[in-house]
Design an enzyme around this catalytic site. Structure first.
Site, mmCIF file in Angstrom:
data_model
loop_
_atom_site.group_PDB
_atom_site.id
_atom_site.type_symbol
_atom_site.label_atom_id
_atom_site.label_comp_id
_atom_site.label_asym_id
_atom_site.label_seq_id
_atom_site.Cartn_x
_atom_site.Cartn_y
_atom_site.Cartn_z
ATOM 1 N N GLU A 190 13.286 -6.192 1.267
ATOM 2 C CA GLU A 190 14.426 -5.914 0.421
ATOM 3 C C GLU A 190 13.957 -4.895 -0.528
ATOM 4 O O GLU A 190 14.860 -3.973 -0.691
ATOM 5 C CB GLU A 190 14.862 -7.229 -0.254
ATOM 6 C CG GLU A 190 15.964 -6.999 -1.342
ATOM 7 C CD GLU A 190 17.404 -6.777 -0.807
ATOM 8 O OE1 GLU A 190 17.721 -7.665 -0.133
ATOM 9 O OE2 GLU A 190 18.010 -5.874 -1.100
ATOM 10 N N THR A 205 0.723 -1.072 -0.021
ATOM 11 C CA THR A 205 -0.064 -0.020 0.070
ATOM 12 C C THR A 205 0.807 1.418 0.074
ATOM 13 O O THR A 205 2.040 1.366 0.405
ATOM 14 C CB THR A 205 -1.150 0.019 1.340
ATOM 15 O OG1 THR A 205 -0.116 -0.123 2.347
ATOM 16 C CG2 THR A 205 -1.921 -1.264 1.103
ATOM 17 N N VAL A 219 14.465 -0.636 0.101
ATOM 18 C CA VAL A 219 15.589 0.083 -0.224
ATOM 19 C C VAL A 219 16.285 -0.398 -1.493
ATOM 20 O O VAL A 219 16.641 -1.487 -1.807
ATOM 21 C CB VAL A 219 16.753 -0.225 0.946
ATOM 22 C CG1 VAL A 219 17.815 0.707 0.703
ATOM 23 C CG2 VAL A 219 16.103 0.023 2.299
ATOM 24 N N GLU A 248 6.831 12.514 -8.855
ATOM 25 C CA GLU A 248 5.316 12.894 -8.679
ATOM 26 C C GLU A 248 5.146 14.356 -8.979
ATOM 27 O O GLU A 248 5.900 15.409 -8.872
ATOM 28 C CB GLU A 248 5.107 12.546 -7.095
ATOM 29 C CG GLU A 248 5.447 11.090 -6.534
ATOM 30 C CD GLU A 248 4.769 9.947 -6.986
ATOM 31 O OE1 GLU A 248 3.462 10.338 -7.176
ATOM 32 O OE2 GLU A 248 4.964 8.946 -7.184
ATOM 33 N N LYS A 286 14.948 5.369 3.959
ATOM 34 C CA LYS A 286 15.724 4.205 3.489
ATOM 35 C C LYS A 286 17.013 4.174 4.459
ATOM 36 O O LYS A 286 17.501 3.132 4.991
ATOM 37 C CB LYS A 286 16.056 4.400 2.137
ATOM 38 C CG LYS A 286 15.106 4.090 1.374
ATOM 39 C CD LYS A 286 15.271 4.562 -0.093
ATOM 40 C CE LYS A 286 13.847 4.083 -1.061
ATOM 41 N NZ LYS A 286 13.895 4.787 -2.364
#
Lengths: 335, 168
Positions: A144, A91, A147, A205, A220
């Protein structure tokens, strides 16, 4: 043959990629001895349930599940009600409160389901708790894809480099910023122009602040610090400077002296800032690529690079995590 | 103490050995010798640069001895700035008193700005500056960067530092 019932929560860009990849790799997985069955797909409009596996072709053409949902169940309710062994959580990310992903992961882990995710928010907000919840319930939490996208980093450190002491990781963890800086340096164009180009290409974006202000990279950094360095840090512990202040003139001055300017995340220093990187450094990659230098005590510096985002690429990292959960006992355990 | 010495030797055999003698006598540990026989000075002398570790108090003795041997001592002294670092500043670099920014580094005594390039695209637009700073050691480089970071915060400049080669 190991039968695994998988439920997918989130049907955006990455969710579509997951449905596509699981369907494309069905045969390869079966040859491996893994019969993955996607028993449900849930988004904010409802759920598609199919005991024998969701028909990928039927739903891939849909932007949301609104027209194809077979049940009105959503979120935690769906997770608790659906019988599955593993949940894929993809999500939209929220780095402040982690929701809705955080609630989804808690529900799945407490219900004894493995969790594989590309959603940074819950891990940034609550890594320690989620990790403990997974351990208490004897299941795994794999991330995994959070990042560096498809670029192997977490599994590389946890598995391949196991035995090494990791002194630090520095790298480019945001493809949008890297694209903008690369274009500014190549063409001498101002930030705003490179940004609008990236937006037209779908690389940035409409509201780019999450990427260009360094928020995404800092998230991250938090995940790497907590998961690989045993730290217990939050987003607010990271000293963050984005790329909006970088000028084409600064890039040109740096280039003349043999440097690129890149947005570098640093663990365990917990910094994200535009940084001079020698042009001949292996981490000075261009375009939307990500890269990371892993500084180890025994193996020296290991550098990885790869695509940091993308629907199929992110799904690929998720697929690798899923397989690794079921392979664990065969190749990784010490008996 | 690390010292460097620029000497000029006559172009006859045995001169380099002659130059080394007083260094040996004063227990200087040679770090490097650069000797370019084909780069003669206009007077026909051969320039040589020594970098040595030695007791600084012995330097005058060495210089006297060298002169007595007919060797020209062009310069001899502490080789202070052995580390360098590149930094880029973005913002109102000039309007925020670039002279002050530079002197904050220079006034430390252990670091100085040795190269500066400035680009100013327009009157009200942020300018960008490249600075090369040299210092007496790695720690001093870090101290100079810390000062620059403070100056950056104070003057609202974006300070772009180099990635370090190794993690500490």
């Amino acid at each position: 043959m190991r039968d695994v019932k998988v439920s997918l929560v989130g049907f955006g860009v990455v969710g579509h990629g997951v449905v596509d990849v699981l369907s494309r790799k069905k045969k390869l997985l079966r040859d491996m001895g893994l019969n993955l069955k996607l028993v449900s797909v849930t988004d904010h409009t409802g759920t598609v349930l199919a005991e024998d596996g969701v028909d990928a072709e039927k739903i891939l053409g849909e932007r949301t599940l609104a027209n194809v949902a077979t049940s009105g169940m959503k979120g935690k309710e769906a997770i608790s009600a659906i019988d599955s062994d593993l949940m894929i959580e993809v999500t939209p990310t929220n780095i402040v409160h982690g929701q809705p992903g955080l609630g989804h992961m808690e529900a799945a882990l407490s219900g004894g389901k493995h969790v594989v995710t590309s959603n940074k928010g819950p891990l940034v907000v609550s890594y320690g708790k989620l990790k403990k919840l997974a351990e208490d319930n004897g299941v795994m939490l794999k991330f995994e894809a959070t990042v560096g996208g498809t670029m192997p980093l977490i599994s590389l450190v946890e598995r391949t480099l196991v035995g090494n002491t990791i002194n630090g990781i520095r790298g480019i963890f945001n493809g949008t910023c890297n694209y903008i800086l690369t274009r500014m340096a190549e063409e001498g164009i101002p930030y705003t122009h490179a940004l609008s180009e990236a937006q037209d290409l779908g690389i940035a974006e409409a509201d780019p602040s999450y990427d260009v202000e360094g928020v995404d990279t800092a998230g991250k950094v938090v995940i790497l610090a907590n998961s690989l360095f045993g730290m217990d840090v939050k987003y607010s512990d990271v000293d963050v400077t984005g790329i909006t202040g970088v000028t084409p003139e600064a890039l040109a001055l740096a280039k003349k002296r043999g440097y690129a300017i890149k947005l570098i995340g640093d663990v365990p220093a917990l910094t994200v800032r535009p940084t001079l990187v020698p042009l001949d450094s292996p981490i000075a990659v261009s375009g939307t690529l990500n890269s990371a230098a892993i500084y180890t005590d025994l193996s020296g510096t290991i550098t990885v690079t790869g695509l940091g985002a993308g629907s199929i690429e992110t799904a690929s990292a998720i697929l690798t995590d899923i397989i690794s959960i079921y392979r664990t006992k065969l190749i990784d355990a010490i008996f | 103490m690390r010292l460097s010495m620029d000497l000029e030797l006559q172009d006859i055999p045995g001169q380099l050995l002659l130059a080394l003698q007083p260094l040996k006598e004063n227990k200087a540990n040679i770090i490097s010798v650069v000797h370019h026989r084909d780069h003669k000075t206009p007077r026909g002398m051969i320039p040589v640069r020594f970098v040595v570790e030695m007791d600084q108090s012995k330097i005058e003795q060495v210089k006297t001895k060298l002169r007595e041997s007919g060797i020209l001592v062009v310069r001899a002294g502490e080789d202070r700035f052995i580390e360098a670092v590149s930094v880029v500043l973005v913002g109102h670099v000039l309007d925020s008193d670039l002279g002050d920014t530079v002197s904050r580094i220079d006034s430390t005594g252990f670091a100085e700005v040795m190269d500066l390039a400035l680009t100013m695209p327009g009157v009200n637009e942020p300018s960008s500056a490249y600075l090369k700073i040299r210092a007496t050691g790695k720690n001093e480089i870090q101290k100079a960067l810390t000062i620059l970071r403070e100056v950056g915060r104070e003057k609202k400049l974006l300070v772009i530092e180099p990635i370090e080669a190794e993690a500490v």
